[in-house]
Design a protein around this motif. Structure first.
Motif, PDB file in Angstrom:
ATOM      1  N   GLN A  83       6.402  -8.413   2.990  1.00  0.00           N
ATOM      2  CA  GLN A  83       5.785  -8.164   1.682  1.00  0.00           C
ATOM      3  C   GLN A  83       4.366  -7.649   1.851  1.00  0.00           C
ATOM      4  OE1 GLN A  83       5.204 -11.722  -0.647  1.00  0.00           O
ATOM      5  NE2 GLN A  83       5.174 -10.614  -2.589  1.00  0.00           N
ATOM      6  N   ALA A  84       3.610  -8.253   2.760  1.00  0.00           N
ATOM      7  CA  ALA A  84       2.230  -7.810   3.008  1.00  0.00           C
ATOM      8  C   ALA A  84       2.198  -6.380   3.529  1.00  0.00           C
ATOM      9  CB  ALA A  84       1.557  -8.750   4.007  1.00  0.00           C
ATOM     10  N   ILE A  85       3.101  -6.076   4.447  1.00  0.00           N
ATOM     11  CA  ILE A  85       3.170  -4.717   4.999  1.00  0.00           C
ATOM     12  C   ILE A  85       3.559  -3.726   3.918  1.00  0.00           C
ATOM     13  CG2 ILE A  85       4.461  -3.214   6.577  1.00  0.00           C
ATOM     14  CD1 ILE A  85       4.588  -5.571   8.522  1.00  0.00           C
ATOM     15  N   GLY A  86       4.557  -4.090   3.111  1.00  0.00           N
ATOM     16  CA  GLY A  86       5.031  -3.186   2.070  1.00  0.00           C
ATOM     17  C   GLY A  86       3.962  -2.864   1.032  1.00  0.00           C
ATOM     18  N   ILE A  87       3.237  -3.892   0.594  1.00  0.00           N
ATOM     19  CA  ILE A  87       2.182  -3.672  -0.406  1.00  0.00           C
ATOM     20  C   ILE A  87       1.073  -2.795   0.171  1.00  0.00           C
ATOM     21  CG2 ILE A  87       0.354  -4.793  -1.731  1.00  0.00           C
ATOM     22  CD1 ILE A  87       2.248  -7.170  -2.091  1.00  0.00           C
ATOM     23  N   THR A  88       0.640  -3.112   1.393  1.00  0.00           N
ATOM     24  CA  THR A  88      -0.433  -2.337   2.015  1.00  0.00           C
ATOM     25  C   THR A  88      -0.015  -0.891   2.231  1.00  0.00           C
ATOM     26  OG1 THR A  88      -1.176  -4.326   3.181  1.00  0.00           O
ATOM     27  CG2 THR A  88      -2.022  -2.216   3.958  1.00  0.00           C
ATOM     28  N   LEU A  89       1.187  -0.705   2.755  1.00  0.00           N
ATOM     29  CA  LEU A  89       1.668   0.655   3.015  1.00  0.00           C
ATOM     30  C   LEU A  89       1.804   1.441   1.718  1.00  0.00           C
ATOM     31  CD1 LEU A  89       2.603   2.541   5.253  1.00  0.00           C
ATOM     32  CD2 LEU A  89       4.929   1.686   4.935  1.00  0.00           C
ATOM     33  N   SER A  90       2.270   0.795   0.663  1.00  0.00           N
ATOM     34  CA  SER A  90       2.398   1.482  -0.623  1.00  0.00           C
ATOM     35  C   SER A  90       1.045   1.939  -1.149  1.00  0.00           C
ATOM     36  CB  SER A  90       3.055   0.546  -1.647  1.00  0.00           C
ATOM     37  OG  SER A  90       4.364   0.200  -1.253  1.00  0.00           O
TER      38      SER A  90
END
Length: 270
Positions: free
Chosen positions: A191-198
């Motif tokens: 979730q942290a990776i997905g939010i940051t990447l988005s």
């Protein structure tokens, strides 16, 4: 700072650090050779193509009046692959604490050591900054090697390239601060990776469409890449003080926010 936590963090990020560093170095050399193989006539024709010019302006973040060697020297610093290397490294390394430790099942061991959370946080952060410096150093060496490998390359502009490196590092730290904050707020590393990447990709997209779309053109400051201007540095040979200040402030807010959440967060390791 604790040397044991520093070494642990370095070992965990070692593979991605070496991979990104070598890729950065190699890509800069290859890119220099590719641009050198293009004739002046081909470059001029490319710049006369409206769409190609617009894409180059979107990536460089500035208007291009005519073809020049500075365009392709700057392009080596804004190519999507070069930007992706920084993002991959920052997001991978800075989402380990604490959510990555929880998912790996090592949080129980790490957080029950006779060390304060401040020591753990600082040691992990210093480890990342060290690994980021390795990646940045290899990239700068790659630019120099690529320049030196060209026939009749002329003198290498050390000052301008060091200023670009500093600007690139500021973007690097801004993304890392955002990653660290999300790693402390989120309950899952994915979730942290997905939010940051988005958010990072949205920033890149906003910079790109600012050449085509009115609302984005009116608000370019919403993108982090608006404050990353290698082309302007090569033109003016001046440190972009205001851009560095904005990126540094963004990075500071991210890291401080991450620390404030981490120091009081009830970390569930079950």
């Amino acid at each position: 700072m604790n040397s044991g936590i520093f070494k642990k963090s370095w070992r965990e990020c070692r593979t991605v650090t070496i991979t990104c560093a070598l890729a950065f170095l190699g890509f800069q050399i290859v890119l220099a050779r590719v641009f050198a193989s293009m004739g002046d006539q081909f470059i001029e024709q490319l710049m006369n193509m409206g769409f190609a010019r617009t894409v180059m302006q979107a990536l460089l973040g500035t208007q291009i009046s005519s073809a020049s060697p500075e365009i392709f020297r700057a392009f080596g610093w804004v190519h999507p692959v070069i930007l992706a290397l920084a993002w991959v490294h920052a997001i991978t390394c800075c989402t380990r604490l604490p959510v990555g430790e929880v998912e790996a099942g090592t949080a129980d061991f790490l957080l029950t050591l006779p060390l304060s959370r401040r020591v753990v946080f600082v040691s992990t952060s210093v480890s990342f900054i060290t690994s980021a410096a390795v990646v940045m150093g290899c990239g700068l060496i790659g630019v120099w090697l690529g320049h030196q490998s060209l026939p009749d390359s002329g003198p290498f502009n050390y000052g301008a390239n060091l200023m670009i490196t500093l600007n690139y590092l500021a973007v690097y730290l801004a993304v890392s601060g955002l990653s660290a904050f999300n790693a402390c707020v989120c309950s899952r590393r994915g979730q942290a990776i997905g939010i940051t990447l988005s958010l990072v990709l949205s920033s890149f997209f906003w910079t790109f469409v600012s050449q085509f779309w009115g609302p984005a053109k009116a608000t370019p400051w919403l993108s982090l890449l608006h404050y990353y201007q290698p082309m302007e540095i090569l033109r003016n040979h001046q440190i972009p003080g205001s851009d560095l200040a904005v990126l540094s402030l963004f990075a500071l807010v991210g890291w401080v926010g991450a620390w404030l959440v981490f120091r009081s967060k009830d970390i569930n390791t079950n």
